[in-house]
Design an enzyme around this catalytic site. Structure first.
Site, short mmCIF file in Angstrom:
data_model
loop_
_atom_site.label_atom_id
_atom_site.label_comp_id
_atom_site.label_asym_id
_atom_site.label_seq_id
_atom_site.Cartn_x
_atom_site.Cartn_y
_atom_site.Cartn_z
N HIS A 31 0.65 -1.58 -0.12
CA HIS A 31 0.43 -0.12 -0.22
C HIS A 31 0.69 0.94 0.31
O HIS A 31 0.45 2.62 -0.42
CB HIS A 31 -0.75 -0.19 1.14
N HIS A 47 -10.13 3.43 -0.85
CA HIS A 47 -10.79 3.08 0.57
C HIS A 47 -11.32 1.42 0.32
O HIS A 47 -12.52 1.49 0.90
CB HIS A 47 -10.94 4.06 1.87
#
Length: 709
Positions: free
Chosen positions: A36, A84
């Protein structure tokens, strides 16, 4: 310890340090080296996106929190896209809301004022109640944050596919405006600066970066989801813009918390952070949790000592926590200490340079045997045009305050692209596009196709694309077939952006979008493109007796189309001919500036039939002759539902002008029909098809399914 590191990575850091990291250091490494945050499986490919363009102020090679582009008159726009996904699958309201908050903080970290948001949502089959619940709460989360903080949601995408039943995708893009000489970096270039933290640190979002770097397990992962506080976010926004001139660098605390923010801001220098000086939301927090917490509404500032008091005073006026927590050092070591004791002491370069991975690939491009489409026309029209992907998104937009700040020029849903006004009097158009069905068939053509589609969409309002950001969403990169589609999509995106000379100035990679059984989503790269209106702005309107002109050549290319998806039609994926996209877009822009057209719609999802339907929902009827369509097939269904690129439907009172202009550009155009007052009637080759039920479904589907769900 619950780490997400591979054994080879753990061995690598041991060799570099010549020792065993302690438990807290392992957690820091796990966060900073997470997929990430580090892009360890993708960064080598992303470098191919870099385009040297004179208007790029801050681009992908600068590796900052957002990209910035010169738009003239001393102004710049700042653009970013984020997602998200994992949090939204667990807690859709907070997952989506914090996605909005995070993207806004990325924009203000450049010293820019956010002026527009876009949301791109993909969820599973709405016949499954959980997906209705997910979508309803995702929309509510976006609305709650965007409306409260005063940034309009001006457009986006909403689509449905079984592949997202367990993995909804929630992408948010933001645009900001700033004087180009006021842009702030996210990194420092000198030691001695004080690290100032605004906001309270809590226990929400622990391990969020690591959580986003693995597949969903189906276990209780709610602790990795951050909690949104839009009112605190508004304070952060206002004060950050107020103090921007007093700070040297600004960094949002996102994935990996302070561990990542401090390391990245140090930029090869070092830092010392005193954990006991960090304002806490929860008493007696574990120091390790403080370091990696991803509590929202926090910002990190690098500040000259002489300006610290003024910076914190600005926050104190709102009774918002602000504290000096450390400083930038010349020694390239990142240290977190607790009452003088070093808990973490790691070389900056070791943290910033994780092992890079090139995973095996397996060609999954499909060889399809072409067959003639033999489908009944009437039922095919009704079935395709009733698909949820094609219905009005008005119910969604109605949840958003899209006119706050009064910069929105085109209402969401009224055109193919959103349009906002800029301080220099210019108009900026923005559009997001993805096509996971095409990517499942041919990721390379899909990569080209989503860039071309975004470019065409901007042309329909009179704008020419000038800058883009991308978001690449895939399954586990260690799976050869997944990594192949990732690499191919990047190849296509890179080729198309270079062709159009559109720099990609930033983006995001989201891997591990899989369910608990390890089934990946369809490859879902996304492009968000922005461009300036070149002269006149087109606001679509439909007039009786207007001529329908089809711009571009139609081909029997049904692979990845909505028709193919619904009816399992075997066919080759469309070949994206970028020159045709460019030339047809230029015809549209010229026609808008010459005031020759009243309506323009690019042909994409649902083919020509869907574009004609987009005229009909304005309260009119349309009659066409399929014999007038310039095509390589005489099959009516194939002509109506092909999704060949480079095409537009145009309404005009001067059709010959369009045909001649197209011919002068080297592309084809044909007059295929007219608009009439036969409300909701599509007439094809003198046969009427009554679409009243489909029109009603178009306007009411989402409210009936979600609003009453």
């Amino acid at each position: 310890m619950g780490l997400n590191l591979l054994p080879i990575e753990m061995d690598d850091i041991r060799k570099r340090l010549d020792r065993e990291p302690n438990e807290i250091e392992w957690r820091v490494i796990d966060a900073v080296w997470s997929e990430h945050c580090s892009y360890k499986s993708s960064k080598i490919f992303l470098k191919s996106f870099s385009i040297d363009s004179p208007n790029v102020i801050m681009g992908i090679k600068d590796w900052q929190d957002a990209g910035a582009v010169d738009i003239g008159d001393g102004w710049a726009i700042v653009i970013k896209v984020e997602s998200h996904n994992h949090p939204s699958a667990i807690d859709p309201f907070n997952g989506a809301a914090t996605g909005v908050g995070g993207i806004i903080r990325d924009i203000i970290s450049k010293g820019a004022k956010p002026i527009a948001l876009m949301d791109m949502i993909r969820v599973g089959n709405l016949k499954i109640r959980k997906n209705v619940w997910l979508l309803k709460n995702i929309i509510a989360g976006i609305a709650a944050y965007g409306n409260s903080i005063g940034v309009p949601v001006v457009g986006g995408e909403l689509s449905f596919d079984d592949t997202y039943n367990d993995n909804p995708l929630v992408d948010v893009a933001a645009i900001g405006i700033v004087r180009k000489d006021k842009i702030k970096p996210s990194i420092v270039d000198k030691a001695g600066l004080k690290l100032v933290l605004a906001g309270l640190t809590g226990i929400d979002g622990l391990g969020g970066a690591s959580f986003a770097s693995r597949k969903l397990s189906g276990e209780d992962e709610i602790g990795a989801v951050q909690i949104a506080d839009p009112f605190a976010g508004k304070i952060i926004l206002d004060v950050t813009l107020e103090i921007a001139d007093k700070v040297e660098a600004i960094k949002d605390l996102g994935g990996g918390g302070l561990a990542v923010a401090v390391t990245e801001m140090a930029n090869g220098l070092g830092a010392i952070v005193d954990i006991e000086k960090i304002p806490l939301r929860v008493k007696n927090m574990n120091p390790a949790d403080v370091i990696i917490s991803e509590t929202q509404e926090r910002m990190l500032y690098a500040v000259e000592e002489k300006n610290v008091e003024e910076v914190c005073k600005a926050f104190e006026e709102y009774e918002y926590p602000c504290s000096v927590i450390g400083e930038i050092t010349s020694e390239p070591i990142i240290k977190f200490r607790y009452f003088g004791k070093d808990l973490v002491s790691l070389p900056t370069n070791a943290l910033l340079e994780p092992p890079k991975f090139l995973w095996p690939i397996k060609n999954v491009r499909k060889n399809v045997e072409e067959k003639n489409v033999d489908l009944p026309l009437e039922s095919t029209i009704y079935t395709v045009l009733s698909h949820p992907d094609l219905v009005s998104k008005e119910w969604v937009y109605s949840q958003f305050d899209y006119e706050v700040n009064t910069s929105t020029v085109v209402k969401p849903g009224d055109a193919n692209g959103a349009v906002v006004s800029l301080p220099n009097g210019k108009l900026l158009a923005i559009k997001a596009d993805g096509n996971p069905d095409l990517c499942s068939e041919d990721a390379y053509e899909c990569g080209k196709g989503i860039v071309a589609e975004a470019y065409r969409n901007l042309a329909t309002v009179g704008a020419r694309g000038m800058v883009a950001v991308d978001h690449l969403q895939f399954g586990d990169p260690k799976k050869p077939e997944v990594y192949y589609t990732f690499v191919e999509a990047i190849r296509g995106i890179g080729e198309a952006t270079r062709f159009f000379n559109i720099p990609i100035v930033g983006g995001k990679v989201s891997f591990y979008n899989e369910n608990s059984q390890g089934k990946p989503i369809k490859p879902t790269p996304l492009i968000v493109m922005a461009g300036l209106v070149q002269g006149k702005l087109l606001k679509n309107r439909v007039e009786d007796s207007s001529y329908v002109v089809l711009l571009g050549y139609t081909r029997k290319e049904l692979g990845g189309s909505l028709l193919s998806k619904i009816f399992k039609v075997p066919s080759q994926a469309p070949k994206v001919r970028l020159q045709e996209d460019l030339l047809s877009s230029e015809v549209v822009i010229d026609a808008i500036n010459e005031e020759k057209i009243t309506f323009a719609k690019d042909i994409s999802r649902g083919g020509l039939a869907a574009s004609l339907f987009n005229i009909i929902v304005h309260g009119y009827g349309v009659e066409i002759s399929t014999k007038s369509i310039l095509s390589d097939t005489d099959n009516v269904v194939e002509n109506l539902f092909s999704e060949s690129s480079g095409r537009f439907v145009i309404l005009t009172n001067e059709p010959e002008w369009i045909v001649e202009k197209s011919r002068s550009k080297g592309i084809v155009a044909s007059i295929i029909g007219k608009v009439n007052k036969k409300t909701s009637i599509l007439t094809i080759d003198n046969t009427d098809y009554d679409l009243k039920t489909i029109v009603n479904n178009y306007f009411n589907f989402l409210e009936e399914v979600i609003g009453n769900g």
